[in-house]
Design a protein around this motif. Structure first.
Motif, PDB file in Angstrom:
ATOM      1  N   LEU A 162      53.536  62.897  72.804  1.00 53.79           N
ATOM      2  CA  LEU A 162      54.269  61.636  72.884  1.00 53.79           C
ATOM      3  C   LEU A 162      53.522  60.615  73.723  1.00 53.79           C
ATOM      4  CD1 LEU A 162      56.827  59.894  72.442  1.00 53.79           C
ATOM      5  CD2 LEU A 162      57.769  60.948  74.513  1.00 53.79           C
ATOM      6  N   SER A 163      53.352  59.440  73.142  1.00 53.64           N
ATOM      7  CA  SER A 163      52.811  58.299  73.873  1.00 53.64           C
ATOM      8  C   SER A 163      53.728  57.114  73.600  1.00 53.64           C
ATOM      9  CB  SER A 163      51.395  57.959  73.408  1.00 53.64           C
ATOM     10  OG  SER A 163      50.881  56.821  74.100  1.00 53.64           O
ATOM     11  N   THR A 164      53.986  56.317  74.619  1.00 53.63           N
ATOM     12  CA  THR A 164      54.855  55.151  74.453  1.00 53.63           C
ATOM     13  C   THR A 164      54.160  53.887  74.920  1.00 53.63           C
ATOM     14  OG1 THR A 164      55.884  55.432  76.632  1.00 53.63           O
ATOM     15  CG2 THR A 164      56.939  56.535  74.762  1.00 53.63           C
ATOM     16  N   LEU A 165      54.493  52.800  74.239  1.00 51.05           N
ATOM     17  CA  LEU A 165      54.023  51.469  74.614  1.00 51.05           C
ATOM     18  C   LEU A 165      55.252  50.625  74.899  1.00 51.05           C
ATOM     19  CD1 LEU A 165      51.999  49.045  74.761  1.00 51.05           C
ATOM     20  CD2 LEU A 165      52.311  48.807  72.285  1.00 51.05           C
ATOM     21  N   THR A 166      55.345  50.098  76.100  1.00 47.73           N
ATOM     22  CA  THR A 166      56.454  49.219  76.458  1.00 47.73           C
ATOM     23  C   THR A 166      55.929  47.804  76.643  1.00 47.73           C
ATOM     24  OG1 THR A 166      57.656  51.021  77.558  1.00 47.73           O
ATOM     25  CG2 THR A 166      58.337  48.772  78.083  1.00 47.73           C
ATOM     26  N   VAL A 167      56.488  46.899  75.867  1.00 48.77           N
ATOM     27  CA  VAL A 167      56.138  45.491  76.014  1.00 48.77           C
ATOM     28  C   VAL A 167      57.162  44.897  76.972  1.00 48.77           C
ATOM     29  CG1 VAL A 167      55.740  43.304  74.834  1.00 48.77           C
ATOM     30  CG2 VAL A 167      55.274  45.467  73.655  1.00 48.77           C
ATOM     31  N   THR A 168      56.737  44.534  78.151  1.00 49.52           N
ATOM     32  CA  THR A 168      57.653  44.038  79.171  1.00 49.52           C
ATOM     33  C   THR A 168      57.732  42.517  79.129  1.00 49.52           C
ATOM     34  OG1 THR A 168      55.922  43.896  80.861  1.00 49.52           O
ATOM     35  CG2 THR A 168      57.083  45.997  80.647  1.00 49.52           C
ATOM     36  N   SER A 169      58.917  42.010  79.430  1.00 46.84           N
ATOM     37  CA  SER A 169      59.143  40.563  79.457  1.00 46.84           C
ATOM     38  C   SER A 169      58.500  39.913  78.225  1.00 46.84           C
ATOM     39  CB  SER A 169      58.560  39.963  80.737  1.00 46.84           C
ATOM     40  OG  SER A 169      58.887  38.590  80.851  1.00 46.84           O
ATOM     41  N   ALA A 170      58.951  40.367  77.078  1.00 50.18           N
ATOM     42  CA  ALA A 170      58.333  39.922  75.826  1.00 50.18           C
ATOM     43  C   ALA A 170      58.539  38.426  75.592  1.00 50.18           C
ATOM     44  CB  ALA A 170      58.905  40.723  74.666  1.00 50.18           C
ATOM     45  N   HIS A 171      57.532  37.811  74.991  1.00 43.66           N
ATOM     46  CA  HIS A 171      57.604  36.395  74.633  1.00 43.66           C
ATOM     47  C   HIS A 171      57.228  36.246  73.171  1.00 43.66           C
ATOM     48  CE1 HIS A 171      58.380  34.834  78.653  1.00 43.66           C
ATOM     49  NE2 HIS A 171      57.530  35.728  79.104  1.00 43.66           N
ATOM     50  N   PRO A 172      57.557  35.142  72.556  1.00 41.60           N
ATOM     51  CA  PRO A 172      57.270  34.973  71.122  1.00 41.60           C
ATOM     52  C   PRO A 172      55.807  35.243  70.748  1.00 41.60           C
ATOM     53  CG  PRO A 172      58.789  33.268  71.822  1.00 41.60           C
ATOM     54  CD  PRO A 172      58.394  34.029  73.061  1.00 41.60           C
ATOM     55  N   GLU A 173      54.886  34.937  71.641  1.00 41.27           N
ATOM     56  CA  GLU A 173      53.467  35.182  71.325  1.00 41.27           C
ATOM     57  C   GLU A 173      53.108  36.665  71.281  1.00 41.27           C
ATOM     58  OE1 GLU A 173      54.608  33.305  73.814  1.00 41.27           O
ATOM     59  OE2 GLU A 173      53.546  33.719  75.709  1.00 41.27           O
ATOM     60  N   ASP A 174      54.036  37.527  71.741  1.00 43.40           N
ATOM     61  CA  ASP A 174      53.826  38.974  71.659  1.00 43.40           C
ATOM     62  C   ASP A 174      54.244  39.517  70.297  1.00 43.40           C
ATOM     63  OD1 ASP A 174      55.033  39.191  75.040  1.00 43.40           O
ATOM     64  OD2 ASP A 174      52.951  39.057  74.342  1.00 43.40           O
ATOM     65  N   SER A 175      54.862  38.676  69.492  1.00 42.45           N
ATOM     66  CA  SER A 175      55.270  39.106  68.156  1.00 42.45           C
ATOM     67  C   SER A 175      54.030  39.507  67.371  1.00 42.45           C
ATOM     68  CB  SER A 175      55.999  37.970  67.437  1.00 42.45           C
ATOM     69  OG  SER A 175      57.185  37.606  68.121  1.00 42.45           O
ATOM     70  N   SER A 176      54.042  40.723  66.866  1.00 40.33           N
ATOM     71  CA  SER A 176      52.872  41.245  66.172  1.00 40.33           C
ATOM     72  C   SER A 176      53.233  42.588  65.552  1.00 40.33           C
ATOM     73  CB  SER A 176      51.714  41.417  67.167  1.00 40.33           C
ATOM     74  OG  SER A 176      50.509  41.746  66.495  1.00 40.33           O
ATOM     75  N   PHE A 177      52.246  43.195  64.929  1.00 36.32           N
ATOM     76  CA  PHE A 177      52.386  44.530  64.354  1.00 36.32           C
ATOM     77  C   PHE A 177      51.616  45.477  65.267  1.00 36.32           C
ATOM     78  CE2 PHE A 177      53.755  47.220  61.103  1.00 36.32           C
ATOM     79  CZ  PHE A 177      52.728  47.950  60.519  1.00 36.32           C
ATOM     80  N   TYR A 178      52.316  46.445  65.838  1.00 34.51           N
ATOM     81  CA  TYR A 178      51.694  47.368  66.778  1.00 34.51           C
ATOM     82  C   TYR A 178      51.551  48.735  66.103  1.00 34.51           C
ATOM     83  CZ  TYR A 178      52.540  43.831  70.310  1.00 34.51           C
ATOM     84  OH  TYR A 178      52.531  42.659  71.024  1.00 34.51           O
ATOM     85  N   ILE A 179      50.372  49.317  66.231  1.00 36.20           N
ATOM     86  CA  ILE A 179      50.075  50.576  65.553  1.00 36.20           C
ATOM     87  C   ILE A 179      49.431  51.544  66.530  1.00 36.20           C
ATOM     88  CG2 ILE A 179      48.976  51.638  63.537  1.00 36.20           C
ATOM     89  CD1 ILE A 179      48.488  48.807  62.457  1.00 36.20           C
ATOM     90  N   CYS A 180      49.883  52.805  66.482  1.00 37.19           N
ATOM     91  CA  CYS A 180      49.259  53.825  67.306  1.00 37.19           C
ATOM     92  C   CYS A 180      48.381  54.709  66.423  1.00 37.19           C
ATOM     93  CB  CYS A 180      50.297  54.661  68.032  1.00 37.19           C
ATOM     94  SG  CYS A 180      51.377  55.580  66.935  1.00 37.19           S
ATOM     95  N   SER A 181      47.486  55.422  67.059  1.00 35.24           N
ATOM     96  CA  SER A 181      46.585  56.308  66.336  1.00 35.24           C
ATOM     97  C   SER A 181      46.203  57.466  67.243  1.00 35.24           C
ATOM     98  CB  SER A 181      45.323  55.543  65.918  1.00 35.24           C
ATOM     99  OG  SER A 181      44.354  56.419  65.368  1.00 35.24           O
TER     100      SER A 181
END
Lengths: 113, 114
Positions: free
Chosen positions: B76-95
């Motif tokens: 298990l690996s997690t990515l937390t986007v903190t204090s998100a803003h509109p410019e953080d809108s994107s497609f996030y992919i793990c590998s």
């Protein structure tokens, strides 16, 4: 040195035709060259990969041609089908101290019926 | 083959809130996970490399305090986007890198910050 240059940016092919996508690299430490297919809203899926000790690898309709001296490799999709319409990425990895893949810029393929 | 399960597949959050994305390796142990961000019609850009039990290595220009990565177990690996803003809108992919199957990617998470 870490870049992989991919062309063309987009490609339109008729059904049954051959789709060809090219990539070039500079870093001779690269020793693993995969191709990925990505559909909208999905993660990339491995299509086929090659190592530099062979010049060609074929899996079904997909063939990688590899030219070590020219530092180029290409993907050929034979008998292209509308279902092949997707974005294709070449990538590379090697003993560069960086474990992650280095991706090309992508090619949007559209196969017309 | 090796499977990486990524959740959620899409998420909408309000500006200023935090969002957590999970990636699990289902049938293998992933000592290393890679996190990518992909903007529309662009290639995958590596954000960070995470190793189980140690701090993640971030690519230049990626704010480590904004994109928190935890890799506490081999699956298990997690990515937390903190204090998100509109410019953080994107497609996030793990590998993950699996010996027998090479690099396996998750299905991606579409983040929209409103």
């Amino acid at each position: 040195q870490q870049q992989v240059k991919q062309s063309p940016q987009s490609l339109i092919v008729q059904k049954g035709g051959i789709s060809i996508i090219n990539c070039a690299y500079e870093n001779t430490a690269f020793d693993y060259f995969p191709w990925y297919q990505q559909f909208p809203g999905k993660g990339p899926a491995l299509l086929i990969a090659i190592r530099p000790d062979v010049s060609e690898k074929k899996e079904g309709r997909f063939t990688i041609s590899f030219n070590k001296s020219a530092k180029q490799f290409s993907l050929h999709i034979m008998d292209s089908q509308p279902g092949d319409s997707a974005t294709y990425f070449c990538a590379a990895k090697g003993d560069t101290g960086r474990r992650a893949l280095t991706f090309g810029s992508g090619t949007r393929l559209q196969v017309q019926p | 083959g090796a499977v990486v399960s990524q959740h959620p597949s899409w998420v909408i959050c309000k500006s200023g809130t935090s969002v957590k994305i999970e990636c699990r390796s289902l049938d293998f142990q992933a000592t290393t996970m890679f996190w990518y961000r992909q903007f529309p019609k662009q290639s995958l850009m590596l954000m960070a490399t995470s190793n189980e039990g140690s701090k993640a290595t971030y690519e230049q220009g990626v704010e480590k305090d904004k994109f928190l990565i935890n890799h506490a177990s081999l699956t298990l690996s997690t990515l937390t986007v903190t204090s998100a803003h509109p410019e953080d809108s994107s497609f996030y992919i793990c590998s993950a890198d699996e010996v027998a199957y090479g690099y396996t990617f998750g299905s991606g998470t579409r983040l929209t910050v409103v």
